[in-house]
Design a protein around this motif. Structure first.
Motif, PDB file in Angstrom:
ATOM      1  N   GLU A 167       0.878  -1.042  -0.047  1.00  0.00           N
ATOM      2  CA  GLU A 167       0.093   0.224   0.269  1.00  0.00           C
ATOM      3  C   GLU A 167       0.784   1.205  -0.265  1.00  0.00           C
ATOM      4  O   GLU A 167       2.747   1.114   0.740  1.00  0.00           O
ATOM      5  N   ASP A 192       0.638   4.125   1.535  1.00  0.00           N
ATOM      6  CA  ASP A 192       0.658   3.806   3.240  1.00  0.00           C
ATOM      7  C   ASP A 192      -0.095   3.564   4.080  1.00  0.00           C
ATOM      8  O   ASP A 192      -0.810   3.119   4.029  1.00  0.00           O
ATOM      9  N   ARG A 193       0.349   3.789   5.506  1.00  0.00           N
ATOM     10  CA  ARG A 193      -0.782   2.678   6.810  1.00  0.00           C
ATOM     11  C   ARG A 193      -1.906   3.404   6.480  1.00  0.00           C
ATOM     12  O   ARG A 193      -3.014   2.791   6.976  1.00  0.00           O
ATOM     13  N   ARG A 207      -5.689   1.147   5.742  1.00  0.00           N
ATOM     14  CA  ARG A 207      -5.945   0.994   6.888  1.00  0.00           C
ATOM     15  C   ARG A 207      -6.788  -0.189   6.532  1.00  0.00           C
ATOM     16  O   ARG A 207      -7.098  -1.449   7.178  1.00  0.00           O
ATOM     17  N   GLN A 232       0.452  -6.545   4.926  1.00  0.00           N
ATOM     18  CA  GLN A 232       0.550  -5.508   4.270  1.00  0.00           C
ATOM     19  C   GLN A 232       2.003  -4.890   4.590  1.00  0.00           C
ATOM     20  O   GLN A 232       2.397  -4.841   5.324  1.00  0.00           O
ATOM     21  N   PHE A 253       4.570  -1.741   2.963  1.00  0.00           N
ATOM     22  CA  PHE A 253       4.414   0.158   2.694  1.00  0.00           C
ATOM     23  C   PHE A 253       5.747   0.579   2.146  1.00  0.00           C
ATOM     24  O   PHE A 253       6.155   0.671   2.556  1.00  0.00           O
TER      25      PHE A 253
END
Length: 367
Positions: A297, A299-300, A304, A318, A320
């Motif tokens: 992804e 970013d977190r 989310r 996941q 990042f």
């Protein structure tokens, strides 16, 4: 009479460019002086050379055409593609900087195209650039249709288009590989290799055919990357969490074979891969086959809720892009990508298609 003298003068200059401007020996670091001779109507126009190194921003030198001439200076770490831009010229002039001295002649109506001397790679690079541009021109309509299919939820059309695009990308990679192998000593062949995406096996084979460029920084970088990917090595351990917050340690998995599947959930190629992997999982999971999908992804915050919205029947964790962990450890540069491990977490397969995985697992699990 004056017109005849001008034509004779131009012909002498072009003869000099073609036969006296010999390619120089290229070191890993060098400065290239690019001189140009242009049509009379371009007098006073702005001209610019833009070099495109493999890493870092473009390098640019700009000047004004005076007395039909212009000279540019580019400092490079290693040879790279470039183009000459002239204000008012419809198309840029593509060439390759692989020599300390390069000459470019452009005379309206004389030969219909630029004459480049002093660069051993420019002719081959122009051929590759033209072919790659043609390939890109064929894709936008399919990409637009693919986006529409995704937006409307038409997964069948999306997958069909992705199969087509994937076939075209495979043909493109094979064509580039053939160009590289035809003249592996040309600097442009290395540039084509280092700036293109290949399967792991194809990348390894091509790299081993290009030892001439061992002094280049990019060669050492790719060599280190291939060392990370080398089959027969123990995979780096990791500790990531599932959507439910459960920690996943690679070293704790006890399956006979584990596939680490790297993907991005919005890429159709990854979605298609998961669709095909589900059949493979049903077939081999009871025999000791496990999959761990690493969903990459941005970013977190962005990722989310991704794991709960897009569930898979196997382990899903996941990583990042803003702080990569295992994607960096496994030298993942594009997706989908995967690594097949045995029970001892030794890497035995890399960047395998579902068909290749099926054939390999059939052989391994039948023992």
């Amino acid at each position: 009479m004056n017109q005849r003298k001008t034509q004779d003068k131009t012909s002498v200059w072009l003869f000099t460019v073609l036969f006296l401007s010999l390619p120089g020996y290229v070191q890993a670091q060098f400065t290239s002086s690019i001189s140009g001779f242009f049509s009379k109507e371009w007098e006073g126009k702005q001209a610019m050379v833009v070099a495109k190194p493999l890493q870092g921003p473009p390098l640019i030198d700009t000047t004004t055409i005076v007395n039909r001439s212009a000279t540019f200076t580019i400092k490079l770490t290693e040879p790279c593609a470039a183009y000459l831009w002239i204000d008012g010229l419809k198309e840029d002039i593509q060439f390759f900087i692989d020599s300390p001295k390069i000459s470019i002649g452009v005379e309206s109506g004389l030969f219909g195209s630029a004459i480049i001397a002093g660069s051993a790679s420019s002719e081959r690079w122009a051929e590759q650039f033209t072919r790659s541009q043609y390939g890109r021109d064929l894709e936008p309509d399919d990409q637009f249709a693919l986006l529409n299919a995704l937006t409307s939820g038409d997964s069948l059309t999306a997958f069909t288009l992705e199969y087509k695009l994937d076939s075209l990308r495979t043909l493109d990679r094979n064509a580039v590989a053939n160009l590289i192998l035809e003249q592996p000593a040309l600097a442009s062949s290395w540039y084509m290799f280092a700036s293109s995406m290949f399967s792991y096996r194809q990348m390894l084979d091509l790299f081993n055919s290009l030892p001439t460029f061992a002094s280049y920084p990019s060669y050492q970088r790719i060599k280190a990357e291939l060392t990370q990917k080398q089959l027969g090595k123990k995979a780096p351990d990791f500790n990531l969490t599932t959507a439910m917050g459960k920690p996943v340690h690679l070293s704790d998995l006890t399956s006979r074979f584990v596939l680490i599947d790297f993907s991005m959930r919005h890429q159709v190629s990854c979605q298609k891969r998961h669709f095909d992997l589900k059949k493979l999982y049903q077939k081999y999971h009871p025999l000791g086959f496990e999959i761990v999908t690493v969903s990459v992804e941005f970013d977190r915050i962005y990722g989310r809720d991704a794991l709960t919205k897009y569930p898979l029947p196997w382990i899903q964790v996941q990583d990042f892009m803003d702080a990569p962990l295992i994607t960096k450890d496994f030298a993942v540069n594009y997706m989908p990508d995967n690594v097949l491990l045995d029970a001892n977490k030794i890497m035995i397969g890399r960047d395998m298609s579902v068909q290749e995985l099926d054939a390999m697992l059939e052989q391994l699990l039948s023992k």
